[in-house]
Design an enzyme around this catalytic site. Structure first.
Site, PDB file in Angstrom:
ATOM      1  N   ASP A  29       0.853  -1.188   0.000  1.00 25.09           N
ATOM      2  CA  ASP A  29       0.000   0.000   0.000  1.00 25.09           C
ATOM      3  C   ASP A  29       0.892   1.243   0.000  1.00 25.09           C
ATOM      4  O   ASP A  29       1.894   1.314   0.708  1.00 25.09           O
ATOM      5  CB  ASP A  29      -0.918   0.002   1.228  1.00 25.09           C
ATOM      6  CG  ASP A  29      -2.061   0.997   1.083  1.00 25.09           C
ATOM      7  OD1 ASP A  29      -3.232   0.552   0.979  1.00 25.09           O
ATOM      8  OD2 ASP A  29      -1.791   2.224   1.060  1.00 25.09           O
ATOM      9  N   GLY A  91     -15.951   2.571   3.412  1.00 22.93           N
ATOM     10  CA  GLY A  91     -14.701   3.306   3.237  1.00 22.93           C
ATOM     11  C   GLY A  91     -13.897   2.893   2.020  1.00 22.93           C
ATOM     12  O   GLY A  91     -12.701   3.175   1.937  1.00 22.93           O
ATOM     13  N   HIS A  98     -10.223  -5.541  -3.253  1.00 20.05           N
ATOM     14  CA  HIS A  98      -8.887  -5.806  -2.689  1.00 20.05           C
ATOM     15  C   HIS A  98      -9.014  -6.086  -1.207  1.00 20.05           C
ATOM     16  O   HIS A  98      -9.866  -5.534  -0.512  1.00 20.05           O
ATOM     17  CB  HIS A  98      -7.947  -4.614  -2.922  1.00 20.05           C
ATOM     18  CG  HIS A  98      -8.494  -3.302  -2.465  1.00 20.05           C
ATOM     19  ND1 HIS A  98      -9.428  -2.591  -3.194  1.00 20.05           N
ATOM     20  CD2 HIS A  98      -8.246  -2.559  -1.368  1.00 20.05           C
ATOM     21  CE1 HIS A  98      -9.735  -1.474  -2.555  1.00 20.05           C
ATOM     22  NE2 HIS A  98      -9.040  -1.427  -1.434  1.00 20.05           N
TER      23      HIS A  98
HETATM   24  P1  AMP Z   1      -9.717   1.309   0.045  1.00 20.32           P
HETATM   25  O1  AMP Z   1      -9.831   2.679   0.666  1.00 20.32           O
HETATM   26  O2  AMP Z   1     -10.098   0.194   0.939  1.00 20.32           O
HETATM   27  O3  AMP Z   1     -10.407   1.283  -1.301  1.00 20.32           O
HETATM   28  O4  AMP Z   1      -8.159   1.084  -0.203  1.00 20.32           O
HETATM   29  C1  AMP Z   1      -7.461   1.677  -1.246  1.00 20.32           C
HETATM   30  C2  AMP Z   1      -6.021   1.646  -0.858  1.00 20.32           C
HETATM   31  O5  AMP Z   1      -5.233   1.840  -2.006  1.00 20.32           O
HETATM   32  C3  AMP Z   1      -5.597   2.734   0.143  1.00 20.32           C
HETATM   33  O6  AMP Z   1      -5.082   2.138   1.320  1.00 20.32           O
HETATM   34  C4  AMP Z   1      -4.529   3.513  -0.620  1.00 20.32           C
HETATM   35  O7  AMP Z   1      -3.456   3.947   0.208  1.00 20.32           O
HETATM   36  C5  AMP Z   1      -4.078   2.515  -1.650  1.00 20.32           C
HETATM   37  N1  AMP Z   1      -3.509   3.074  -2.858  1.00 20.32           N
HETATM   38  C6  AMP Z   1      -4.010   4.079  -3.614  1.00 20.32           C
HETATM   39  N2  AMP Z   1      -3.233   4.296  -4.687  1.00 20.32           N
HETATM   40  C7  AMP Z   1      -2.218   3.390  -4.613  1.00 20.32           C
HETATM   41  C8  AMP Z   1      -1.083   3.108  -5.418  1.00 20.32           C
HETATM   42  N3  AMP Z   1      -0.830   3.789  -6.548  1.00 20.32           N
HETATM   43  N4  AMP Z   1      -0.242   2.117  -5.028  1.00 20.32           N
HETATM   44  C9  AMP Z   1      -0.481   1.420  -3.890  1.00 20.32           C
HETATM   45  N5  AMP Z   1      -1.549   1.630  -3.091  1.00 20.32           N
HETATM   46  C10 AMP Z   1      -2.392   2.615  -3.446  1.00 20.32           C
END
Ligand code: AMP
Ligand code: ZN
Length: 112
Positions: A29, A91, A98
């Site tokens: 992440d 959220g 994922h």
């Molecule tokens: P959610 O809020 O459960 O949809 O989780 C999305 C996650 O994706 C968050 O924890 C972000 O920090 C992560 N995220 C967003 N963009 C990226 C990226 N380019 N690479 C890795 N993680 C990411």
């Protein structure tokens, strides 16, 4: 392809790979909330847990299995948490299913 995680999975956007196989891709992440914070996503675009259908049942099990495998590889013997934020109230900010694997510190409950 407009989906962020589809672009990451196809390699168009860089990421730090943690584990991958024919069904899923796991990567670090970008804003870690714990010493270990890994995202485990199916290679196939599924919008969310809420939109998973009958034919996704084996895939959902596989994603959980991958989370446990990664936790073992990371040495998270004291425990960890697997979270699937789903929909607006859940959220979810990226609309590609994922699992979050969080570990390496004591995690609080309830999560808020
Ligand atoms: P959610 O809020 O459960 O949809 O989780 C999305 C996650 O994706 C968050 O924890 C972000 O920090 C992560 N995220 C967003 N963009 C990226 C990226 N380019 N690479 C890795 N993680 C990411
Ligand atoms: Zn996608």
């Amino acid at each position: 392809m407009s989906c962020l995680f589809c672009r990451i999975i196809e390699g168009a956007i860089p990421s730090t790979a943690v584990y991958q196989d024919e069904h899923c891709y796991a990567f670090a992440d970008i804003h870690p909330q714990a010493p270990t914070h890994v995202l485990i996503a199916p290679r196939r675009h599924v919008e969310s847990l809420a939109s998973a259908c009958d034919e996704d049942r084996a895939l959902l099990g596989h994603l959980q299995w991958a989370a446990a495998e990664i936790a073992r590889a990371k040495g998270l013997a004291k425990g960890y948490r697997v979270v699937v934020n789903t929909g607006e109230d859940g959220g979810q900010t990226v609309d590609h299913l994922h699992l979050h694997l969080l570990g390496g510190r004591a995690l609080h409950w309830p999560p808020g």
